[in-house]
Every structure is written in C-alpha cells, then in structure tokens.
Enzyme design. Structure first.
Site, PDB file in Angstrom:
ATOM      1  CB  CYS A   1      -0.926  -0.009   1.221  1.00 30.91           C
ATOM      2  SG  CYS A   1      -1.981   1.452   1.333  1.00 30.91           S
TER       3      CYS A   1
ATOM      4  CB  CYS B   1      -0.529   2.400   4.020  1.00 28.97           C
ATOM      5  SG  CYS B   1      -2.145   1.818   3.505  1.00 28.97           S
ATOM      6  CG  ASP B   2       3.208   1.183   4.472  1.00 31.24           C
ATOM      7  OD1 ASP B   2       2.764   1.688   5.517  1.00 31.24           O
ATOM      8  OD2 ASP B   2       3.012  -0.005   4.152  1.00 31.24           O
TER       9      ASP B   2
END
Length: 303
Positions: free
Chosen positions: A130, A133-134
C-alpha cells in the site's frame, strides 16, 4: 435470532457494529481471527484522522473497546455459506448455524503474495502492499514496484513524490495498465522499467530491505538491484468464496453494492475492502461501516 450479524471485524465491521448497537439492535461480530483484520499487520498508521502515528494493533484495540460496553457479542467461526431465507438469513459456520434478520459482509480482501524468500520476513520493514499507507516512510529511497496493471502504475506514480527513483518490474515486455496511466509513467523522469523479469528474492539486513534479486524470464539471467523498499501489486483476492450461491459478486469476487452498502439481496449489506470499489483504506472502510450500521436499522424498522 440476531438483528444483524457482521462477518468480519476489521475497521468496516467494527464501525458497522458500533452504529447498529447504538441503534439498540442485537448485534454479533463473527470473526475467524482477532479484531482489527489487516490493521493488525500494519506497524505504523499515519493517515487516520486524529492520530499523527498509531500502530495497527493499537488502533484495532481502540476501535473494539467500546463494542463490549454496547453489548456486541463476539463470535468465532469460519463462515461456509449464507442462505437467504427472505425474512431472515441463515449463516453456516464450522461450528453450526446462526439466524439473523440481516447480514453485513465485512470479510475484506488479501493482497496476492509473490511467495518469494524475504517477502514475509521484511513485511512492514520495506515490503509493502500500500503506497498510500507507507510511501512517506521511504523518502529519498530507491523504490521498486512489482506489477504491470493499473494499481502498480498508479502507485508508482504516487511514490515518485517520496522516492529518489521508482523502478517498475514487470514479467512481460509491456504494461497492462490503462494507456493514460502508461503515458504518465513513461513521461515521469523518476520512473524506469525492468521488463520480462520477476523477483526471485528480497534481501535485507537485520532492520530493513536492502536489495532484490531479479530473474529475466526469457534469458534466465539473475541480477541484484539495491533498493530501500519493495511495493507489490500483483493482485487482490476478495474473501468471498462463501457468497457464490447468493450471486451478489462480480466476476472477480467483489461484492456489488449501491451507495447505501445494500446488495441485490434485501437485508444483506457489504462494507469495506470486499466491495467493488476504487480506494481501499481504513477511512473508507469506516465510512462504509457507518452507512451499513444505520442501514440495517432502517431495514429492520421497515420489515
């Protein structure tokens, strides 16, 4: 007889339980693991409103905490099938059968794995599924993206705001992504491509990813490329095998709903990553759960 049974206790399922229970319904959360779902596999969450940084397990615990006080029952079970009996639904699990007036499906999806050495070991330490997300964790790093479809190219473009370089590795000699995405990627100076190649191994030290071993599928040549992160986009699998008899999914297993989270079956709702949707995030799952939690109350009132 429950008013609603929510299958899956990720952020979508827990939010649905919260809203349904606050409407004074008899609610059960049916899960085969621990509350939180895939959130428990995320070391750091930086894009959930209200928290600059929180771990996945901690956020899972905070979401689950109020449910016990509201009388939500937590049941363990692996769902095998749902039967639509009209005014009620019958859920078959490994341990028996449950009856409920409505069902909220929140079983989510899982990222397809490469299945190579180092992938599991370095998950959340340089291996990610992701970019939203990261991505911010890997500023000024050389980033590798695995895949050639829409998701891989979209996320590669997104990662260019953080990475020093972004390299897309694809097993074929051309991308499968939409032409407009391909054109953007080819035009971006930060993005390069390695064609006809697959990841054989993800390497690292005792802290993080440091390199990948690549194999050319045509020549068999093996090379090593130094990278600080590997983002994998080789597909998602919907957790929907138990829904086949209901005919509420598309050809890929994603549940089709309207904007009220209703499926084509009255009294059966779906929320979160299991839905046919574009963005799969904790925040979007929570929104889905709130809509469905209120929706089951409205459905039961009008039965």
């Amino acid at each position: 007889m429950y008013d609603t049974i929510i299958i899956g206790s990720g952020p979508a399922g827990m939010t649905a339980a919260l809203y349904a229970a606050r409407s004074n319904l008899k609610v059960a959360l049916l899960e085969r693991g621990i509350p939180g779902g895939q959130m428990n596999n995320t070391a750091d969450i930086e894009n959930y409103p209200g928290y600059a940084n929180i771990s996945g397990p901690e956020l899972s615990e905070k979401m689950f905490e109020p449910l016990e006080g509201l009388g939500v029952e937590y049941l363990w079970g692996n769902v095998q099938a749902i039967e639509d009996k009209g005014t009620y639904k019958e859920i078959t699990t490994d341990d028996g059968r449950l009856e409920t007036k409505s069902v909220i499906i929140a079983t989510g999806a899982s990222h397809r794995l490469l299945g190579v050495a180092g992938e599991e070991e370095y998950n959340s330490r340089g291996v990610s599924y992701c970019a939203v997300c990261d991505g911010a964790f890997f500023r000024d790093e050389d980033i590798l993206v695995v895949g050639g479809g829409d998701s891989a190219v979209e996320e590669a473009l997104f990662l260019t705001q953080f990475g020093k370089t972004v390299t897309i590795v694809h097993r074929r000699n051309e991308l499968r992504a939409q032409k407009v995405l391909q054109e953007r990627a080819f035009a971006n100076e930060k993005i390069s491509f390695i064609w006809d190649s697959v990841v054989k191994e993800i390497k690292g030290d005792d802290r993080r990813v440091t390199a990948v071993e690549l194999e050319n599928v045509k020549t068999g040549e093996v090379t090593t490329k130094e990278v600080g992160a590997v983002f994998i986009y080789v597909g998602l699998d919907a957790a929907s095998d138990f829904l086949k008899n209901l005919e509420i999914t598309d050809e890929n297993g994603w549940v089709i709903t309207d904007d009220q989270m209703r499926t084509s079956r009255a009294g059966i709702f779906a929320v979160g990553d299991i839905r046919q949707k574009h963005l799969r995030q904790i925040t979007t799952a929570v929104g889905d759960g709130a809509v469905a939690g209120q929706g089951v109350y409205d459905y039961i009132q009008n039965m």
